[in-house]
Design a protein around this motif. Structure first.
Motif, mmCIF file in Angstrom:
data_model
loop_
_atom_site.group_PDB
_atom_site.id
_atom_site.type_symbol
_atom_site.label_atom_id
_atom_site.label_comp_id
_atom_site.label_asym_id
_atom_site.label_seq_id
_atom_site.Cartn_x
_atom_site.Cartn_y
_atom_site.Cartn_z
ATOM 1 N N PHE A 208 -30.753 41.192 -25.315
ATOM 2 C CA PHE A 208 -30.303 42.535 -24.964
ATOM 3 C C PHE A 208 -29.250 42.488 -23.860
ATOM 4 O O PHE A 208 -28.185 43.119 -23.964
ATOM 5 N N GLU A 209 -29.528 41.726 -22.794
ATOM 6 C CA GLU A 209 -28.583 41.642 -21.687
ATOM 7 C C GLU A 209 -27.315 40.912 -22.089
ATOM 8 O O GLU A 209 -26.216 41.256 -21.634
ATOM 9 N N TYR A 210 -27.459 39.900 -22.947
ATOM 10 C CA TYR A 210 -26.294 39.161 -23.440
ATOM 11 C C TYR A 210 -25.362 40.075 -24.221
ATOM 12 O O TYR A 210 -24.144 40.086 -24.006
ATOM 13 N N GLU A 211 -25.930 40.863 -25.128
ATOM 14 C CA GLU A 211 -25.110 41.755 -25.944
ATOM 15 C C GLU A 211 -24.487 42.867 -25.102
ATOM 16 O O GLU A 211 -23.338 43.248 -25.320
ATOM 17 N N LYS A 212 -25.246 43.374 -24.126
ATOM 18 C CA LYS A 212 -24.711 44.408 -23.247
ATOM 19 C C LYS A 212 -23.556 43.867 -22.399
ATOM 20 O O LYS A 212 -22.542 44.548 -22.194
ATOM 21 N N ALA A 213 -23.689 42.646 -21.909
ATOM 22 C CA ALA A 213 -22.636 42.044 -21.090
ATOM 23 C C ALA A 213 -21.376 41.812 -21.914
ATOM 24 O O ALA A 213 -20.253 42.065 -21.443
ATOM 25 N N ALA A 215 -20.494 43.469 -24.637
ATOM 26 C CA ALA A 215 -19.921 44.777 -24.966
ATOM 27 C C ALA A 215 -19.159 45.350 -23.785
ATOM 28 O O ALA A 215 -18.072 45.930 -23.945
ATOM 29 N N GLU A 216 -19.697 45.185 -22.579
ATOM 30 C CA GLU A 216 -19.014 45.699 -21.393
ATOM 31 C C GLU A 216 -17.723 44.939 -21.127
ATOM 32 O O GLU A 216 -16.711 45.534 -20.724
ATOM 33 N N ARG A 217 -17.732 43.628 -21.373
ATOM 34 C CA ARG A 217 -16.504 42.846 -21.184
ATOM 35 C C ARG A 217 -15.431 43.286 -22.169
ATOM 36 O O ARG A 217 -14.251 43.406 -21.812
ATOM 37 N N ARG A 218 -15.829 43.509 -23.431
ATOM 38 C CA ARG A 218 -14.860 43.979 -24.419
ATOM 39 C C ARG A 218 -14.333 45.361 -24.051
ATOM 40 O O ARG A 218 -13.133 45.647 -24.218
ATOM 41 N N ASN A 219 -15.224 46.198 -23.520
ATOM 42 C CA ASN A 219 -14.812 47.534 -23.111
ATOM 43 C C ASN A 219 -13.814 47.471 -21.962
ATOM 44 O O ASN A 219 -12.808 48.204 -21.949
ATOM 45 N N MET A 220 -14.070 46.604 -20.995
ATOM 46 C CA MET A 220 -13.147 46.437 -19.869
ATOM 47 C C MET A 220 -11.812 45.885 -20.324
ATOM 48 O O MET A 220 -10.760 46.294 -19.846
ATOM 49 N N ALA A 221 -11.853 44.926 -21.275
ATOM 50 C CA ALA A 221 -10.610 44.341 -21.776
ATOM 51 C C ALA A 221 -9.764 45.373 -22.502
ATOM 52 O O ALA A 221 -8.530 45.421 -22.353
ATOM 53 N N SER A 222 -10.425 46.213 -23.288
ATOM 54 C CA SER A 222 -9.678 47.238 -24.035
ATOM 55 C C SER A 222 -9.102 48.302 -23.101
ATOM 56 O O SER A 222 -8.010 48.815 -23.315
ATOM 57 N N ASN A 223 -9.800 48.622 -22.034
ATOM 58 C CA ASN A 223 -9.309 49.629 -21.083
ATOM 59 C C ASN A 223 -8.174 49.107 -20.216
ATOM 60 O O ASN A 223 -7.376 49.884 -19.704
ATOM 61 N N SER A 224 -8.113 47.773 -20.047
ATOM 62 C CA SER A 224 -7.071 47.192 -19.214
ATOM 63 C C SER A 224 -5.762 46.950 -19.951
ATOM 64 O O SER A 224 -4.749 46.621 -19.342
ATOM 65 N N LYS A 225 -5.768 47.096 -21.291
ATOM 66 C CA LYS A 225 -4.536 46.897 -22.072
ATOM 67 C C LYS A 225 -3.548 48.033 -21.814
ATOM 68 O O LYS A 225 -3.929 49.206 -21.770
ATOM 69 N N PRO A 226 -2.269 47.698 -21.628
ATOM 70 C CA PRO A 226 -1.273 48.739 -21.413
ATOM 71 C C PRO A 226 -1.091 49.592 -22.676
ATOM 72 O O PRO A 226 -1.138 49.087 -23.787
ATOM 73 N N GLU A 227 -0.906 50.891 -22.471
ATOM 74 C CA GLU A 227 -0.727 51.776 -23.617
ATOM 75 C C GLU A 227 0.709 51.723 -24.126
ATOM 76 O O GLU A 227 1.632 51.491 -23.374
#
Length: 227
Positions: A208-213, A215-227
């Protein structure tokens, strides 16, 4: 002036385990005897620092209570250790029941009951492996205390029986009487301040913690991409 007689010295016996020189089995069993120390200082201290699970914290509290009960019984009964205590320098302490056995069988009983109810950090198969290791260490501890001369057979049997009994009773107390209060503890000022949590409703906490971590990393990576 009359010279004062120096008081006798007493050793700190936390890691004071002796075996016969050249006895390889004794050397191995001496290390086995230290397993409760490793569990307490390495396991539960690390657990509190890094995880702060309520189940684990109450598990540790139960072990502490069990050891207080052991000490109370020892000082009340005051049964001497075997004759080998003179060689081991332990004759100033009492032997019934064995605290090492009580600790390890409390630990093994409580852990087995946790796993049998689907509470654990790993999947079902890994929990079985951990149970086998835990019970093997418990029985080896029992054997080591007699082999090394610290206890008689009756003393380790008493410690074993008391450990199993107290482990089962404490598990019932925690998961029947105290468990309904876990959400309140989590939401209390103390719980929020020290990040206390209960994950016993999650079958595989590591997954559970592995998958959550991830998912959060992917979320951070997607939010940091320039639009």
């Amino acid at each position: 002036m009359t010279p004062t007689t120096p008081s006798p010295l007493k050793a700190v016996t936390l890691t004071h385990v002796r075996y016969r020189r050249g006895d390889r089995l004794g050397y191995f069993l001496a290390w086995v005897s230290l397993v409760p120390v490793f569990i307490s200082l390495g396991g539960f201290v690390s657990h509190f620092i890094f995880r702060r699970e309520l189940q684990g914290m109450f598990f540790a509290v139960g072990l502490i209570i069990s050891q207080f009960i052991n000490e109370f019984i020892k000082t009340s009964v005051q049964q001497a250790r075997p004759e080998t205590c003179a060689l081991l320098e332990t004759c100033d302490s009492h032997g019934w029941p064995s605290s090492h056995c009580q600790y390890m069988f409390f630990f093994a009983t409580y852990l087995t009951l946790l796993f049998s109810n689907g509470i654990g950090f790993w999947g079902f198969r890994n929990n079985i492996v951990l149970n086998v290791i835990t019970w093997s260490l418990a029985w080896l501890t029992m054997y080591s205390r007699v082999y090394l001369g610290y206890h008689s057979v009756a003393q380790v049997v008493a410690g074993t029986a008391l450990g199993v009994f107290l482990g089962a009773v404490w598990y019932w107390v925690v998961n029947t009487v105290l468990f309904p209060y876990f959400p309140a503890i989590e939401e209390s000022a103390f719980g929020r301040r020290f990040y206390l949590k209960d994950t016993s409703h999650i079958p595989n906490v590591l997954k559970f913690e592995y998958e959550k971590a991830r998912a959060e990393r992917r979320n951070m990576a997607s939010n940091s991409k320039p639009e």
